[in-house]
Write a protein that holds these residues in place. Structure first.
Motif, PDB file in Angstrom:
ATOM      1  N   PHE A   4     -37.586 -35.915  41.315  1.00  0.00           N
ATOM      2  CA  PHE A   4     -37.460 -35.483  42.703  1.00  0.00           C
ATOM      3  C   PHE A   4     -37.445 -33.960  42.798  1.00  0.00           C
ATOM      4  N   PRO A   5     -38.052 -33.397  43.837  1.00  0.00           N
ATOM      5  CA  PRO A   5     -37.819 -31.979  44.098  1.00  0.00           C
ATOM      6  C   PRO A   5     -36.357 -31.810  44.512  1.00  0.00           C
ATOM      7  N   PRO A   6     -35.783 -30.611  44.338  1.00  0.00           N
ATOM      8  CA  PRO A   6     -34.384 -30.416  44.741  1.00  0.00           C
ATOM      9  C   PRO A   6     -34.189 -30.682  46.229  1.00  0.00           C
ATOM     10  N   ILE A   7     -33.103 -31.397  46.546  1.00  0.00           N
ATOM     11  CA  ILE A   7     -32.774 -31.693  47.949  1.00  0.00           C
ATOM     12  C   ILE A   7     -31.668 -30.717  48.357  1.00  0.00           C
ATOM     13  N   PRO A   8     -31.903 -29.883  49.358  1.00  0.00           N
ATOM     14  CA  PRO A   8     -30.880 -28.905  49.723  1.00  0.00           C
ATOM     15  C   PRO A   8     -29.640 -29.579  50.309  1.00  0.00           C
ATOM     16  N   ALA A   9     -28.453 -29.063  49.942  1.00  0.00           N
ATOM     17  CA  ALA A   9     -27.209 -29.520  50.570  1.00  0.00           C
ATOM     18  C   ALA A   9     -27.082 -28.825  51.928  1.00  0.00           C
TER      19      ALA A   9
END
Ligand SMILES: [Zn+2]
Length: 441
Positions: A4-9
């Motif tokens: 997965f690409p990073p998912i922003p918090a």
């Protein structure tokens, strides 16, 4: 390896190129592919879905490019038994049969089901379900005799403790002839007090047609008096003479019942004469009954005999019921107990198995709704089960793009978003329950 690409918090996310089952989308979604998937852009802000539109050709600035990975709303379990889950190490089923399962559970319940024992196993099950991204669960609760006074307070306590994580509904489970007794009346009052549902097993020993009708009348009168919905275990057998679904539907019609009636299993409908099946399905449609099928557990229990290969699989006529306009949902039923030795409270696994068993793939159509939008509606979770602007961003993100990728790899890579935030997906270790099993089980 790419993942997965990073998912922003922080709850603000723009998902680019998300493949979403079109049956679970509201609003303009452009064309769906052969798997029923539409390529979407999903904007998330403030923990909710802010916008939804067909994916643009180029990723917008700051977007998370899912590269066609599927996105589903969080699933909802319409039929579980969280009070009896995870007892298998101390309550084995000697031959895997339905009759032995009933006996083994009854013995274990008598010996071991204290409030603390139920709380431990029930909580373990909830942690599994949460890790897999489940948004809500309807669980049946064994409510015979003195057990109701032990189990229902634990259920109410856990429902409060888990509010906002996994929504819970409870259904009383007894043999339905019990509702014609003072004890049954007291149980109905207890269930009403706890905000639960009335339920039970419609096939009881020695039931004549008259006795069945009397039991159903008592059940529907109590449900009506307390304003409760009904959810029954119906004809969980491949003996064609198990035929209580028609009488249940006739009782709902006779009582002009205003609540919702759900019938689980309905296995014997798979082995009855076509003319009988047609007549019963007409009644079920007229009564407005929802059918919940539990294909994995039916396959485990039905037509089992030592040394013999099962021929009858006990799966209710899913396609035929739905063709009649009858809502058909899919559930997981039992996990690691005498009724089903396996299972881990993962609704995507339930969907995967149901597709293979019930041929739900030509086309997939709106079958994904059978573990999402359908159960969410049944449980009254109006905000869940579909992806639409304004709904909470409670989403399941998969690396799998096509349905074959999703169904090929059991427990493939996934991210759970709750309120737009990545949520923990770590599963509890089975060893955590070891102290419930003397001498290691
Ligand atoms: Zn069940």
């Amino acid at each position: 390896m790419a993942g997965f690409p990073p998912i922003p918090a922080g709850g603000t996310i723009l998902l680019h190129r998300a493949s979403v089952p079109a049956a679970l989308l509201e609003g303009d979604h452009g064309p769906a592919d052969a798997d029923g998937l539409a390529l979407m852009e999903i904007g998330i802000a403030g923990g909710r879905i802010a916008h939804l539109r067909p994916a643009a050709a180029m990723p917008p600035d700051g977007a998370v490019d899912l590269d066609g990975g599927q996105v589903w709303p969080l699933p909802v379990e319409p039929h579980a038994h969280l009070d009896k889950g995870h007892i298998l190490p101390r309550a084995p089923n000697p031959d895997g049969s339905f009759g032995s399962a009933i006996a083994a559970v009854a013995e274990d319940r008598r010996a071991n089901w204290t409030a603390e024992d139920i709380r431990r196993r029930f909580s373990f099950a909830l942690r599994c379900a949460e890790a897999y991204g489940t948004a809500g669960i309807r669980t049946h609760l064994d409510s015979d005799g003195a057990q109701a006074a032990v189990t229902w307070p634990v259920f109410a306590e856990l429902r409060e403790a888990w509010r906002g994580r996994v929504a819970l509904q409870g259904v009383a489970l007894i043999s339905i002839d019990g509702y014609a007794t003072p004890e049954g009346e007291a149980l109905a009052a207890r269930v009403a007090e706890a905000g639960g549902l009335l339920g039970g097993i419609s096939n009881f020993p020695g039931a004549t047609p008259e006795a069945l009708e009397a039991a159903l009348d008592a059940l529907f009168r109590l449900a009506d008096r307390h304003g409760l919905d009904i959810d029954l275990h119906v004809d969980e057998s491949v003996d064609p003479s198990a035929a209580t679904l028609g009488p249940v539907a006739r009782a709902a019609i006779r009582h002009r019942f205003h609540g919702r009636v759900t019938c689980g299993h309905c296995c014997s409908l798979s082995v009855q004469e076509p003319g009988t099946v047609d007549r019963v399905m007409d009644l079920v449609a007229e009564a407005g009954i929802t059918v919940v099928s539990l294909p994995v557990v039916n396959g485990y229990l039905q037509d089992r005999a030592p040394g013999r290969t099962p021929r009858l699989r006990g799966v209710t006529p899913l396609h035929e019921l739905r063709a009649r306009g009858i809502p058909v949902l899919l559930g997981g039923d039992n996990c690691r107990d005498p009724f089903h030795a396996y299972g881990d409270h993962d609704m995507i696994e339930v969907f995967t198995d149901a597709v293979r068993i019930g041929h739900l793939d030509k086309p997939f159509g709106d079958w994904p709704a059978a573990v999402t939008a359908g159960p969410a509606a049944l449980l009254g979770m109006a905000d869940h089960g579909r992806i639409r602007p304004g709904a909470p961003a409670d989403l399941l993100l998969f690396r799998a793009r096509r349905m074959d990728e999703l169904l090929a790899r059991r427990r493939g890579e996934r991210i759970v978003l709750r309120g737009g935030e990545p949520a923990p997906t770590e599963l509890p270790d089975h060893r955590e329950l070891d102290d419930l099993f003397p001498r290691g089980g």
